[in-house]
Design a protein around this motif. Sequence first.
Motif, short mmCIF file in Angstrom:
data_model
loop_
_atom_site.label_atom_id
_atom_site.label_comp_id
_atom_site.label_asym_id
_atom_site.label_seq_id
_atom_site.Cartn_x
_atom_site.Cartn_y
_atom_site.Cartn_z
N UNK A 85 -1.40 -4.17 -8.04
CA UNK A 85 -1.72 -3.58 -9.36
C UNK A 85 -2.08 -2.11 -9.21
N UNK A 86 -2.92 -1.81 -8.22
CA UNK A 86 -3.35 -0.43 -8.00
C UNK A 86 -2.18 0.49 -7.71
N UNK A 87 -1.25 0.00 -6.88
CA UNK A 87 -0.12 0.84 -6.46
C UNK A 87 1.11 0.67 -7.36
N UNK A 88 0.95 -0.10 -8.42
CA UNK A 88 2.03 -0.35 -9.39
C UNK A 88 3.33 -0.79 -8.74
N UNK A 89 3.21 -1.74 -7.83
CA UNK A 89 4.43 -2.26 -7.21
C UNK A 89 4.71 -3.65 -7.78
N UNK A 129 0.83 -1.22 0.00
CA UNK A 129 0.00 0.00 0.00
C UNK A 129 0.86 1.26 0.00
N UNK A 130 2.06 1.15 0.58
CA UNK A 130 2.97 2.32 0.61
C UNK A 130 3.77 2.44 -0.68
N UNK A 131 3.48 1.56 -1.66
CA UNK A 131 4.13 1.67 -2.96
C UNK A 131 5.53 1.08 -3.02
N UNK A 132 5.88 0.24 -2.04
CA UNK A 132 7.22 -0.38 -2.06
C UNK A 132 7.19 -1.63 -2.93
N UNK A 140 -4.18 -14.00 1.78
CA UNK A 140 -4.89 -12.86 1.20
C UNK A 140 -4.33 -12.50 -0.18
N UNK A 141 -4.09 -13.53 -1.00
CA UNK A 141 -3.49 -13.30 -2.32
C UNK A 141 -4.32 -12.36 -3.18
N UNK A 142 -5.65 -12.52 -3.12
CA UNK A 142 -6.51 -11.68 -3.96
C UNK A 142 -6.38 -10.21 -3.56
N UNK A 143 -6.29 -9.94 -2.26
CA UNK A 143 -6.19 -8.54 -1.80
C UNK A 143 -4.81 -7.97 -2.11
N UNK A 144 -3.76 -8.76 -1.84
CA UNK A 144 -2.41 -8.27 -2.05
C UNK A 144 -2.15 -7.99 -3.52
N UNK A 145 -2.56 -8.89 -4.41
CA UNK A 145 -2.27 -8.70 -5.83
C UNK A 145 -3.07 -7.54 -6.41
N UNK A 146 -4.31 -7.34 -5.93
CA UNK A 146 -5.06 -6.21 -6.49
C UNK A 146 -4.49 -4.89 -5.95
N UNK A 147 -4.04 -4.88 -4.70
CA UNK A 147 -3.38 -3.66 -4.17
C UNK A 147 -2.07 -3.41 -4.93
N UNK A 192 0.59 -15.31 -7.79
CA UNK A 192 1.71 -14.59 -8.40
C UNK A 192 1.59 -14.55 -9.91
N UNK A 193 1.17 -15.68 -10.51
CA UNK A 193 1.25 -15.79 -11.97
C UNK A 193 -0.11 -15.90 -12.63
N UNK A 194 -1.19 -15.80 -11.85
CA UNK A 194 -2.53 -15.82 -12.40
C UNK A 194 -2.77 -17.10 -13.22
N UNK A 195 -2.44 -18.23 -12.63
CA UNK A 195 -2.62 -19.52 -13.30
C UNK A 195 -3.63 -20.34 -12.49
N UNK A 196 -4.67 -20.88 -13.17
CA UNK A 196 -5.71 -21.60 -12.42
C UNK A 196 -5.16 -22.90 -11.82
N UNK A 197 -5.77 -23.36 -10.71
CA UNK A 197 -5.25 -24.52 -9.99
C UNK A 197 -5.07 -25.77 -10.86
#
Length: 393
Positions: free
Chosen positions: A136-140, A111-114, A127-134, A224-229
């Motif tokens: 993308x939003x923060x371009x980290x 969230x701090x853009x690091x 919380x992969x879904x939350x972390x990856x969407x954050x 990490x790689x958006x690959x289905x199970x």
Amino acid sequence: MKRLSILGSTGSIGRNTLEVVAEHPDSFRVVTLAVKENIDLLERQIEAFHPEVVAVHDEASAERLRRRRPPVEVLSGDEGLVAVATMDGVDTVVSAIVGSAGLIPTISAVRAGKDVALANKEALVMAGHLIMSEARENRVNIIPVDSEHSSLFQCLEKRERAEVRRVILTASGGPFLRRSKDELERVTPEEALRHPNWQMGRKITIDSATLMNKGLEVIEAHWLFDIPPERIDVLLHPQSIVHSLVEFIDGSMLAHMSIPDMKGPICYALSYPDRYEGVMPTLDLSEIHELVFERPDPEKYPSLSLSYEALRCGGTMPCVMNSANEVAVESFLNGDIPFTSIFHVVSGVMRAHDVGKGESIEEIMDASRWAEEEARRLISSQERWRIKKGGVS
Ligand code: MG
């Protein structure tokens, strides 16, 4: 010069990261260090790397360190970890805290853009879904430190997902690869902690022996790689030379190989997109002679199917599986339950879970606390899961 915050600097990944930093003093500078409680080692790291701020999670240990008057500000508690994870002037946060304790500092860094060099797979599992969407939003950039994921990251670089048929994570199988399912019932914590190929912390070493580590890594790879199970496979590979493989739609495969040495993935996560000279010794395949691959036995390792089930179920379920596993592993290490009861505890907690959507970190943390309590309750209520002093009940 990349400015680093290293969360978990006294653990196995943290110590290796500092070795990488020491070998490349013109490339990396340590700005902050954070630890759970090992202040003796932290003191030596402060002397060697001169961070600007440190954080000690355990309040009493932080106070003891302050009394020794170190030449640096000492923060403490959850706030201390978050403060060093989000500090101004830090480019990359190395997230190497073990287990669910790494979740809040990791998402705070995002969230701090690091940019995050991620070793704490549990954060993505929970919380992969939350972390990856954050992210993308923060371009980290979230760059994996986990060896299998570092190798997938390298094989998949500049490749379209549509070209990928499946990815294969390899697992060493840990110390019990050749033991039968029945023999697993009686293995001791000392035996389980003796990993044949990798030098790692206690929790991940037990997770390697149960293959729960690989289950967590399937979930990590998905996020990490958006690959289905159904397109993520696991193969046992006792030599730990091939860390993962990618199969493309034309049937060709890329395998990533190196000697088993965490410095490779750590350095690549920090130097990316550059590669540095001589990070690992050369791999001499003529000395290895053979590379063996086997399908894991699902009966012997129920943690793999539990992980796929948790991933397909989604929401709070992966988090609940992970937190139940942490309690079960701790109980096994304390000698309270037999090795195979780790599986019973995890699946029992998953069965009892009323799965939620997991739409916020608060909901995830609530589910995590529930799972820990439920796991403890199951362990204390089920006589057959407990070890009677002097032998397995
Ligand atoms: Mg790994």
